[in-house]
Design a protein around this motif. Structure first.
Motif, PDB file in Angstrom:
ATOM      1  N   GLU A  35      13.103   4.286  -0.234  1.00 29.75           N
ATOM      2  CA  GLU A  35      12.028   3.590   0.475  1.00 29.75           C
ATOM      3  C   GLU A  35      12.556   2.252   0.978  1.00 29.75           C
ATOM      4  O   GLU A  35      13.558   1.725   0.476  1.00 29.75           O
ATOM      5  CB  GLU A  35      10.835   3.366  -0.453  1.00 29.75           C
ATOM      6  CG  GLU A  35       9.897   4.557  -0.520  1.00 29.75           C
ATOM      7  CD  GLU A  35       8.499   4.122  -0.874  1.00 29.75           C
ATOM      8  OE1 GLU A  35       7.861   3.433  -0.029  1.00 29.75           O
ATOM      9  OE2 GLU A  35       8.045   4.441  -1.983  1.00 29.75           O
ATOM     10  N   VAL A  37      10.849  -1.290   1.436  1.00 29.57           N
ATOM     11  CA  VAL A  37       9.584  -1.959   1.152  1.00 29.57           C
ATOM     12  C   VAL A  37       9.735  -3.462   1.341  1.00 29.57           C
ATOM     13  O   VAL A  37      10.744  -4.034   0.934  1.00 29.57           O
ATOM     14  CB  VAL A  37       9.156  -1.693  -0.314  1.00 29.57           C
ATOM     15  CG1 VAL A  37       7.802  -2.313  -0.598  1.00 29.57           C
ATOM     16  CG2 VAL A  37       9.152  -0.206  -0.620  1.00 29.57           C
ATOM     17  N   LYS A 211       9.586  -0.551   6.304  1.00 32.60           N
ATOM     18  CA  LYS A 211       8.817   0.652   6.565  1.00 32.60           C
ATOM     19  C   LYS A 211       7.451   0.608   5.896  1.00 32.60           C
ATOM     20  O   LYS A 211       6.492   1.175   6.375  1.00 32.60           O
ATOM     21  CB  LYS A 211       9.596   1.858   6.025  1.00 32.60           C
ATOM     22  CG  LYS A 211       9.602   3.048   6.950  1.00 32.60           C
ATOM     23  CD  LYS A 211      10.540   4.092   6.395  1.00 32.60           C
ATOM     24  CE  LYS A 211      10.349   5.408   7.122  1.00 32.60           C
ATOM     25  NZ  LYS A 211      11.257   6.436   6.572  1.00 32.60           N
ATOM     26  N   ARG A 212       7.461  -0.075   4.704  1.00 31.28           N
ATOM     27  CA  ARG A 212       6.212  -0.166   3.951  1.00 31.28           C
ATOM     28  C   ARG A 212       6.016  -1.634   3.616  1.00 31.28           C
ATOM     29  O   ARG A 212       6.964  -2.328   3.230  1.00 31.28           O
ATOM     30  CB  ARG A 212       6.355   0.663   2.683  1.00 31.28           C
ATOM     31  CG  ARG A 212       5.190   0.586   1.717  1.00 31.28           C
ATOM     32  CD  ARG A 212       5.504   1.460   0.498  1.00 31.28           C
ATOM     33  NE  ARG A 212       4.553   1.261  -0.564  1.00 31.28           N
ATOM     34  CZ  ARG A 212       4.728   1.714  -1.800  1.00 31.28           C
ATOM     35  NH1 ARG A 212       5.820   2.397  -2.104  1.00 31.28           N
ATOM     36  NH2 ARG A 212       3.806   1.505  -2.721  1.00 31.28           N
ATOM     37  N   ASP A 224      -1.326  -2.361   0.895  1.00 26.78           N
ATOM     38  CA  ASP A 224      -0.086  -1.589   0.725  1.00 26.78           C
ATOM     39  C   ASP A 224      -0.094  -0.555   1.829  1.00 26.78           C
ATOM     40  O   ASP A 224      -0.762   0.461   1.740  1.00 26.78           O
ATOM     41  CB  ASP A 224      -0.097  -0.937  -0.671  1.00 26.78           C
ATOM     42  CG  ASP A 224       1.208  -0.194  -0.950  1.00 26.78           C
ATOM     43  OD1 ASP A 224       2.027  -0.024  -0.024  1.00 26.78           O
ATOM     44  OD2 ASP A 224       1.389   0.214  -2.114  1.00 26.78           O
ATOM     45  N   ILE A 226       1.828   1.606   5.303  1.00 27.19           N
ATOM     46  CA  ILE A 226       3.008   2.046   6.031  1.00 27.19           C
ATOM     47  C   ILE A 226       3.015   1.294   7.347  1.00 27.19           C
ATOM     48  O   ILE A 226       2.006   1.269   8.058  1.00 27.19           O
ATOM     49  CB  ILE A 226       2.961   3.573   6.296  1.00 27.19           C
ATOM     50  CG1 ILE A 226       2.891   4.335   4.966  1.00 27.19           C
ATOM     51  CG2 ILE A 226       4.165   4.019   7.118  1.00 27.19           C
ATOM     52  CD1 ILE A 226       4.088   4.141   4.065  1.00 27.19           C
TER      53      ILE A 226
END
Lengths: 233, 404
Positions: A35, A37, A211-212, A224, A226
């Motif tokens: 991920e 983040v 991306k997040r 939280d 995307i």
């Protein structure tokens, strides 16, 4: 997607008692493998405490933290050191290089603590420095390099022992915009090579590149999402 | 192991980085170690010197004396033969007559004299050699010949020349006078200790004669001897003197009477060594105190270093250094610091010992023990006094250390 980081109902309280400060207030969070983040928040929002928690630099007052399925919330100092060494590559705002050591020696440090032999250490450290474009700066000391170069040494150190997680705390906070761009480019590339990247920042411009995006305020997660604007380079 | 090398390298880097401070810190250790080395070497040199001087003056002999308050028994010349037959490895046995108030008269004048009567074994009593002529023989002793040996210096006083062999010296003791022919000359005893202690005393001649002639000329009875000198090698002397005393006790039926008293130069050397050893021990303690003070200096500077490098400690811990790794790093720094101090101290100490010993005319004795000991002590101080700062560094929480 495999779960890499699982934080369950974690609180961190400083100065327990009358003047207590609840830096983290019952936070739960899951981050999977591969991920990208960004954790964004103002100063005092609790983002640094969260970063310390994620990086096994601090233990929660209550709640659980599982890293790779292993409960790391109540480990001894040495166990935490080993986890940091194996699982996490740190990129700090202030670079945190050791001034008396050369670039190569700085990058070798985590490998030394892991007990990697001299030859293999040299190979890994050189490869890491090459991958951040510092082939020609290996024998330089930090004070002989620009901020951007120092941060690249720090990134090389973080990736040398190939940890699954890169934890970057305001990685561009001390850099000019050209260097910032360069560092972010490297970080994105590391993500695309298969690492989990977590950036802690107060700068929406940096967070927008992830991306997040997790927003934290008053020790709690406010959103939280995307990132709809995320684009691969 | 690679990690140890890494710690040592980092320690040396750190020392270079803080050159001046490193040196000032090491100074305590340098002084301490140099003092230990110097004191030990000085002590050894002094003991060696004093022993050498004692042996030079009084030779390697012991004596057995009859205590006349406990028995009326006395020794006879037969006892000499008895000892020579029954005790192995003796270099000689001799009665001992010594008249220090004698006068000796030669062509160039009359001087005070110390006249000694003994057997041929008395030749061994002093270290200076007979360089001219010969010492009297057993045969001369047994036949009571009137011959004598004197010092080179005595010949110069009495005869005005060393070429005096065959000439006669007139010896007077308590009104009795006899003439003795000079048959040998000894080298002068060139002892600094004697010159120091006896420098102000008046000159007197030292004349050695066969005890048989001496006794008959000056009214002594050779069958009534109250002491024997026993000559043997230094390392067995003490044992041999005791053995002789035992043989004489048995021969004269004095067992258990406690009437014989024996003493050897080895006993004296031991006594002197005890005194000198006490002095050295005291000085070593003084030096050790300076080492401890040096060690505290190391501890202080290490504490400063830990505080200064809090951030470095935080960085190292954040990238995976265990408590033990940080402890080892700071301990090796302290050990390298004190070891370097120790090595410099050893060099300074050897230099200092050399200077002091050559000023005092002692032999320079540096034992490997004191050098090795000093090395271990210095490393030990580093480890001992380094442990507290190192633990303090290792116990830091990485977030606290990084916040600095």
């Amino acid at each position: 997607m495999k779960k890499l980081v699982v934080i369950k109902d974690v609180s961190k309280i400083y100065n327990p008692g009358e003047n207590e400060v609840r830096a983290l207030n019952h936070v739960s969070l899951t981050i999977g493998e591969r991920e990208f983040v960004a954790i964004i928040g103002q100063s005092g929002s609790g983002k640094s405490t969260l970063m310390n928690m994620l990086g096994c630099l601090d233990t929660p007052t209550s709640g659980k933290y599982y890293l790779h399925g292993q409960d790391v919330s109540h480990m001894t100092d040495d166990e935490q050191s080993d986890i940091r060494n194996k699982e996490i590559g740190f990129i700090f705002q202030g670079f945190n290089l050791i001034q008396s050591l050369t670039a190569l020696e700085n990058v070798e440090l985590p490998l030394i603590y892991r007990g990697v032999g001299k030859k293999e250490r040299d190979r890994l450290a050189n490869a890491a420095l090459n991958s951040v474009g510092l082939e020609k700066r290996k024998t330089h000391k930090p004070n002989e390099m620009s901020g951007g170069q120092q941060q690249r040494v720090a990134i090389a150190r973080a990736i040398a022992q190939a940890p699954p997680i890169l934890l970057a705390d305001e990685p561009t906070g001390n850099l000019d915009s050209a260097s910032s761009k360069e560092i972010m480019k490297i970080i994105k590339r590391l993500y695309s090579e298969g690492r989990t990247v977590i950036i802690i920042t107060h700068d929406p411009g940096i967070a927008q590149q992830a991306k997040r995006i997790i927003t934290i305020s008053d020790g709690m997660i406010k959103s939280d999402i995307i990132n709809p604007d995320y684009k691969e380079d | 192991m690679g990690t140890v090398k890494e710690y040592l390298k980092s320690a040396i880097n750190q020392m270079k980085h803080n050159g001046y401070r490193t040196f000032m810190t090491m100074l305590g250790i340098i002084i301490g170690i140099a003092a230990v080395i110097t004191v030990v070497s000085l002590g050894k040199g002094m003991t060696d010197y004093v022993n050498g001087e004692i042996n030079g003056i009084v030779g390697n002999y012991g004596y057995v004396v009859i205590d006349s308050s406990k028995t009326t028994e006395l020794f006879t010349p037969d006892d000499i033969r008895l000892l020579e037959e029954s005790v192995s490895d003796l270099k000689g046995v001799s009665p001992y007559f010594d008249e220090t108030t004698a006068r000796a008269k030669g062509p160039r004048g009359t001087y005070q004299a110390d006249v000694i009567g003994g057997t041929e074994a008395v030749e061994l009593a002093v270290s200076s050699k007979v360089y001219k002529g010969q010492y009297f023989t057993r045969q001369m002793v047994e036949t009571g010949q009137k011959v004598c040996i004197m010092m080179k210096n005595d010949a110069k006083h009495l005869f005005g020349t060393e070429e005096c062999l065959g000439n006669v010296v007139e010896i007077t003791i308590a009104g009795k006078t006899a003439e003795y022919t000079v048959i040998g000359l000894r080298e002068d005893i060139n002892s600094e200790m004697i010159n120091t202690f006896a420098g102000d005393m008046d000159y007197y001649a030292t004349i050695e004669t066969p005890y048989t002639a001496f006794a008959s000329d000056f009214g002594y009875d050779i069958d009534k001897l109250n002491m024997f000198l026993i000559f043997a090698d230094q390392d067995v002397l003490q044992k041999k003197v005791k053995e002789c005393a035992k043989v004489l006790e048995n021969a004269h039926g004095l067992r258990g009477a406690n009437a014989l008293w024996s003493y050897s130069m080895a006993d004296m050397s031991e006594e002197i060594n005890t005194v000198l050893g006490g002095a050295s021990t005291f000085l070593i303690w003084v030096a050790v105190i300076s080492l401890v003070v040096g060690g505290i200096g190391i501890m202080n500077i290490m504490l400063v270093s830990v505080t200064e490098r809090t951030r470095e400690i935080g960085i190292r811990k954040s990238i995976g250094a265990r408590t033990g790794a940080i402890t080892a790093q700071f301990l090796s720094e302290a050990a390298v610091l004190t070891l370097s101090g120790g090595v410099i101290g050893i060099i300074v100490g050897i230099g200092l010992s050399y200077i002091v010993c050559s000023l005092l005319h002692f032999n320079l004795i540096i034992t490997p023990g004191s050098v090795l000991g000093a090395t271990f002590i210095s490393v030990g101080i580093g480890l001992g006094f380094g442990i507290y700062p190192a633990r303090k560094a290792a116990k830091m929480k990485p977030i606290d250390a990084l916040r600095v």
